[in-house]
Enzyme design. Sequence first.
Site, PDB file in Angstrom:
ATOM      1  N   SER A  68       0.852  -1.176   0.000  1.00  0.00           N
ATOM      2  CA  SER A  68       0.000   0.000   0.000  1.00  0.00           C
ATOM      3  C   SER A  68       0.889   1.226   0.000  1.00  0.00           C
ATOM      4  CB  SER A  68      -0.908   0.007   1.239  1.00  0.00           C
ATOM      5  OG  SER A  68      -1.779   1.118   1.206  1.00  0.00           O
ATOM      6  N   GLY A  69       0.700   2.081  -0.997  1.00  0.00           N
ATOM      7  CA  GLY A  69       1.531   3.266  -1.113  1.00  0.00           C
ATOM      8  C   GLY A  69       0.704   4.521  -1.224  1.00  0.00           C
TER       9      GLY A  69
ATOM     10  N   VAL B 221      -1.941  -2.746  -3.741  1.00  0.00           N
ATOM     11  CA  VAL B 221      -1.741  -3.947  -4.550  1.00  0.00           C
ATOM     12  C   VAL B 221      -2.191  -5.169  -3.750  1.00  0.00           C
ATOM     13  CG1 VAL B 221      -0.098  -5.395  -5.798  1.00  0.00           C
ATOM     14  CG2 VAL B 221       0.188  -2.909  -5.790  1.00  0.00           C
TER      15      VAL B 221
ATOM     16  N   LYS C  89      -3.717  -4.079  -8.944  1.00  0.00           N
ATOM     17  CA  LYS C  89      -3.282  -2.767  -8.459  1.00  0.00           C
ATOM     18  C   LYS C  89      -4.434  -1.789  -8.587  1.00  0.00           C
ATOM     19  CE  LYS C  89       0.469   0.606  -8.935  1.00  0.00           C
ATOM     20  NZ  LYS C  89       1.749   0.917  -9.637  1.00  0.00           N
TER      21      LYS C  89
ATOM     22  N   ASP D  14      11.689   5.322 -12.063  1.00  0.00           N
ATOM     23  CA  ASP D  14      11.534   5.143 -10.617  1.00  0.00           C
ATOM     24  C   ASP D  14      12.160   3.814 -10.176  1.00  0.00           C
ATOM     25  OD1 ASP D  14      10.822   5.940  -8.070  1.00  0.00           O
ATOM     26  OD2 ASP D  14       8.774   5.155  -8.198  1.00  0.00           O
TER      27      ASP D  14
END
Length: 281
Positions: free
Chosen positions: A25-26, A31, A45, A137
Site C-alpha cells: 500500500s503506497g 496492490v 493494483k 523510478d
Amino acid sequence: MSVACALPGSDDLAPFYCAERETRSGSNATVWRVMDLLGRKCALKIALGDDKRWHDGVLREAKAQDMVRHRGVPRVFTVGTYDGKPAMVSEWVEGETLKSAIQDREIDFPIAYVLDVIASAASVLKAVHRAGVVHRDIKPANLIVNGTDVSVIDFGLALLPDGSGASVENELKRAGTPLYLAPEVEPSPAVDVYSLGCCAYELLTGRPPFPGEFAKAVITRHEQEAVLPPSELRRDVPPSVDRLLLKALAKRPADRYLNAAAFEHEARWVRDFMTGGRRVS
C-alpha cells in the site's frame, strides 16, 4: 460460475478475481495478490483516486509495462475499474523486494551475488529501453528478487515512446524517489542506469550513496557531492567493483555506461573475473 471475493466493493473486475492478501500500500495505489478464474495468481493494483487523471495514469502505466517483452517484466492481463477506481491486473511475481532483502539482511551480501543481481536488473532495463520506455523510478522497492533473478515492477512514472508521462503534471517533470534520483532533469535511459547504480550501492554497502531525510538536501547531494567509493564503507570491495559503481553513478549522463546493456555486460565481466565464471546462489 459464481466466485466469492474477499475484496470490499464491486465493479467490473471484482467478479473475476478473489483476494488472497494485500501485499503493498503506497501513496498512489494498493496492490492485492488475487486469484483469477483460471487459478492463476495475479497482482491487482487499485489506484487511490478516481478522477480522469488517475484513470489516464493507470492506462499509461499498463501501456508502458505491456510494451516490454521480458520475463523480468510482469505481463499485463487487463485494465478496468474496481469499486469505481482505476485498476490493472498483471502477472504475479514470486520473490521479495530488494528493499525487504536489504532491510532483513544480517550479514553483508556476497559481492558476486550483488553483481549477479545488478546484471539481472540491467538485463531487464535493457529490454525496457529497447521498447522505447524509461522507467524513471528504479529503486529497491520496485525490484523483486528471486535468487539472482530480478523483476522490475511499478511503471507508474514511466515515460512512453510518444513522450506521454514526461510532463502530465508539473510535479512529474522530475519523477522518481530522491534517494535514487539522477542529477539531471531530462528523462532518458541514463536516469535508470544511475538509479540502478544507487540500488547496487545500497545492496553492497547497506546504505544508499547519499542518505538523508529531506528530499531537497538529498537531491542537492546527488547533483554536487562526490560519491564515496564503496570500498570505503566495505573493506572487501575490490577496485573493479568501485569502478563499476562509480561509473554508473557519474554526475554527467555521458560519463555513465552508454546504456543498460553496457552496464549489464560490465557487471557480468567483473563477476566472472572475480569468480572464474562460477554462478553464485
